[in-house]
Design an enzyme around this catalytic site. Structure first.
Site, PDB file in Angstrom:
ATOM      1  N   ASN A  95      42.477  37.304  36.312  1.00 37.78           N
ATOM      2  CA  ASN A  95      41.496  38.160  36.979  1.00 37.78           C
ATOM      3  C   ASN A  95      40.074  37.613  36.898  1.00 37.78           C
ATOM      4  OD1 ASN A  95      43.446  39.815  37.904  1.00 37.78           O
ATOM      5  ND2 ASN A  95      43.046  41.516  36.509  1.00 37.78           N
ATOM      6  N   HIS A 175      37.418  50.027  27.421  1.00 34.96           N
ATOM      7  CA  HIS A 175      38.530  50.561  28.216  1.00 34.96           C
ATOM      8  C   HIS A 175      39.826  49.926  27.741  1.00 34.96           C
ATOM      9  CE1 HIS A 175      40.452  52.565  31.463  1.00 34.96           C
ATOM     10  NE2 HIS A 175      40.759  51.475  32.130  1.00 34.96           N
TER      11      HIS A 175
HETATM   12  N1  NAD Z   1      38.998  50.306  35.278  1.00 32.62           N
HETATM   13  C1  NAD Z   1      39.974  51.144  35.530  1.00 32.62           C
HETATM   14  O1  NAD Z   1      39.914  52.313  35.169  1.00 32.62           O
HETATM   15  C2  NAD Z   1      41.182  50.684  36.309  1.00 32.62           C
HETATM   16  C3  NAD Z   1      42.125  51.613  36.763  1.00 32.62           C
HETATM   17  C4  NAD Z   1      43.180  51.158  37.545  1.00 32.62           C
HETATM   18  C5  NAD Z   1      43.314  49.812  37.837  1.00 32.62           C
HETATM   19  N2  NAD Z   1      42.397  48.947  37.332  1.00 32.62           N
HETATM   20  C6  NAD Z   1      42.481  47.508  37.605  1.00 32.62           C
HETATM   21  O2  NAD Z   1      42.107  47.292  38.958  1.00 32.62           O
HETATM   22  C7  NAD Z   1      42.750  46.119  39.448  1.00 32.62           C
HETATM   23  C8  NAD Z   1      43.450  46.423  40.763  1.00 32.62           C
HETATM   24  O3  NAD Z   1      44.488  47.367  40.567  1.00 32.62           O
HETATM   25  P1  NAD Z   1      45.369  47.831  41.812  1.00 32.62           P
HETATM   26  O4  NAD Z   1      46.253  48.891  41.321  1.00 32.62           O
HETATM   27  O5  NAD Z   1      44.496  48.083  42.984  1.00 32.62           O
HETATM   28  O6  NAD Z   1      46.212  46.489  42.067  1.00 32.62           O
HETATM   29  P2  NAD Z   1      46.893  46.018  43.438  1.00 32.62           P
HETATM   30  O7  NAD Z   1      47.795  44.893  43.090  1.00 32.62           O
HETATM   31  O8  NAD Z   1      47.466  47.181  44.166  1.00 32.62           O
HETATM   32  O9  NAD Z   1      45.670  45.482  44.297  1.00 32.62           O
HETATM   33  C9  NAD Z   1      44.937  44.365  43.946  1.00 32.62           C
HETATM   34  C10 NAD Z   1      44.572  43.671  45.245  1.00 32.62           C
HETATM   35  O10 NAD Z   1      43.728  42.564  44.947  1.00 32.62           O
HETATM   36  C11 NAD Z   1      43.980  41.605  45.950  1.00 32.62           C
HETATM   37  N3  NAD Z   1      43.431  40.309  45.597  1.00 32.62           N
HETATM   38  C12 NAD Z   1      43.918  39.394  44.725  1.00 32.62           C
HETATM   39  N4  NAD Z   1      43.127  38.319  44.703  1.00 32.62           N
HETATM   40  C13 NAD Z   1      42.107  38.554  45.553  1.00 32.62           C
HETATM   41  C14 NAD Z   1      40.966  37.825  45.948  1.00 32.62           C
HETATM   42  N5  NAD Z   1      40.710  36.598  45.468  1.00 32.62           N
HETATM   43  N6  NAD Z   1      40.138  38.390  46.849  1.00 32.62           N
HETATM   44  C15 NAD Z   1      40.376  39.603  47.363  1.00 32.62           C
HETATM   45  N7  NAD Z   1      41.450  40.352  47.019  1.00 32.62           N
HETATM   46  C16 NAD Z   1      42.294  39.830  46.126  1.00 32.62           C
HETATM   47  C17 NAD Z   1      45.484  41.602  46.072  1.00 32.62           C
HETATM   48  O11 NAD Z   1      45.923  41.008  47.279  1.00 32.62           O
HETATM   49  C18 NAD Z   1      45.781  43.101  45.995  1.00 32.62           C
HETATM   50  O12 NAD Z   1      45.851  43.686  47.285  1.00 32.62           O
HETATM   51  C19 NAD Z   1      43.685  45.658  38.311  1.00 32.62           C
HETATM   52  O13 NAD Z   1      43.070  44.661  37.545  1.00 32.62           O
HETATM   53  C20 NAD Z   1      43.855  46.925  37.494  1.00 32.62           C
HETATM   54  O14 NAD Z   1      44.212  46.628  36.153  1.00 32.62           O
HETATM   55  C21 NAD Z   1      41.344  49.351  36.586  1.00 32.62           C
END
Ligand code: NAD
Length: 312
Positions: A95, A175
């Site tokens: 990430n 977190h």
């Molecule tokens: N902070 C919080 O409270 C919290 C809560 C939920 C999820 N998250 C985090 O958020 C992130 C996303 O979760 P999600 O459920 O949406 O995952 P997801 O897999 O549904 O979506 C992530 C998206 O990122 C895209 N992606 C990957 N590389 C990319 C790039 N270089 N440029 C643009 N897009 C790109 C992917 O194609 C995918 O569509 C994860 O790291 C997750 O752990 C954080």
């Protein structure tokens, strides 16, 4: 001028953030993802929902960062979510690369934006976005605390049998599973939780809150939570665009507050049109201070690993 919010990452959290934001009709929305067609398809679908709810919002889906130019707010959700058994820190290497690219591509097109980071490991990714964007730390904030506090509020409201609106909880710290639910400051309509819930039940609620994200990951099996995280982002966007001076727990850069320096960490912040206006300092007892120090140590280790990885 209409407000513009660009969401990088059109996956579960990104597209759901677009959904909650569109309902609020507070900004036009750009959804960016690397998967071809996906952000375009989701944006078109959401756009076609607008006549039904009567909201005039433009929603663009794209693989091209040019559409993000002159955004007021950039939300970064791009990156992998956890799988069952993984910690948030296990996502660091993969990430970090994704968040780096998202930050560099957006900052050159929107140098005056405020950043809200969601990608995990959250506190380290917020630090990374702040460093690479070269923005002042007030303009980069991580979402964690509204979500973690909302989880606790949900459990408390169910336990006590009152409206969620009567329950105010404050979860600080990193977190991760070391986060610090402050039971002394949390309350039901002004009465401390410690007076309305038995110590044993309260401990169970604190533990369930700490592992709240993992509970959902193990149920879903193929991803992590998205409704609650993304509505938390929408609340932050709302607070910024409306200059609400809203105090919420969020991940902010520490410069001596709570005896911490050089990391992003979950603390109460006041959010307004310029980003973080103030970090609110709570009066903590020894036990609470020790719990925060343990949580900070975990965040520091991940942030140090990131610094070593990227030499930043
Ligand atoms: N902070 C919080 O409270 C919290 C809560 C939920 C999820 N998250 C985090 O958020 C992130 C996303 O979760 P999600 O459920 O949406 O995952 P997801 O897999 O549904 O979506 C992530 C998206 O990122 C895209 N992606 C990957 N590389 C990319 C790039 N270089 N440029 C643009 N897009 C790109 C992917 O194609 C995918 O569509 C994860 O790291 C997750 O752990 C954080």
């Amino acid at each position: 001028m209409r407000n513009k919010v660009s969401i990088i990452g059109g996956g579960m959290t990104g597209s759901t953030t677009a959904h909650w934001l569109a309902e609020r009709e507070i900004a036009d929305i750009v959804l960016v993802d690397i998967v071809e067609g996906m952000p375009q398809g989701k944006a078109l679908d959401l756009q076609q929902a607008m006549p039904v709810i009567g909201k005039d919002v433009s929603i663009i889906g794209t693989n091209d960062y040019d559409a993000t130019t002159d955004s007021d707010i950039i939300v970064i959700t791009a990156g992998l979510p956890r799988k069952p058994g993984m910690s948030r820190d296990d996502l660091l290497t993969v990430n970090a690369e994704i968040v780096s690219k998202a930050t560099l591509e957006t900052i050159k097109r929107s140098p005056n934006a405020i950043y809200i980071i969601l990608t995990n490991p959250l506190d380290a990714m917020a630090y990374l976005a702040m460093k690479l964007s070269n923005l002042s730390p007030e303009r980069v904030v991580g979402q964690a605390g509204i979500l973690d506090s909302a989880r606790m509020r949900t459990f408390v409201a169910a336990e006590v049998g009152v409206s969620v609106e009567n329950v105010h909880c404050y979860v600080l710290g990193g977190h991760g599973d070391e986060m610090v639910p402050l039971t002394r400051h949390s309350n039901v309509a002004g009465t401390s939780l410690r007076e309305v819930i038995s110590a044993e039940r309260l401990e169970a609620i604190v533990n369930r809150t700490r592992k709240g994200g993992g509970e959902i990951v193990s149920l879903l099996k193929t991803g992590s939570a998205y409704y609650a995280p993304s509505v938390a982002v929408a609340q932050m966007v709302d607070a910024i665009l409306k200059d609400k001076h809203l105090i919420i727990p969020a991940s902010a850069y520490m410069r001596g507050e709570y005896d911490l320096t050089g990391i992003y960490f979950g603390v109460p912040v006041q959010l307004g049109r310029q980003g973080i206006e103030k970090i609110v300092i709570y009066d903590l007892d020894r036990e609470e201070r020790e719990a925060l120090a343990r949580s900070a140590e975990a965040v520091k280790q991940t942030t140090d690993a990131l610094r070593n990885l990227l030499k930043i």
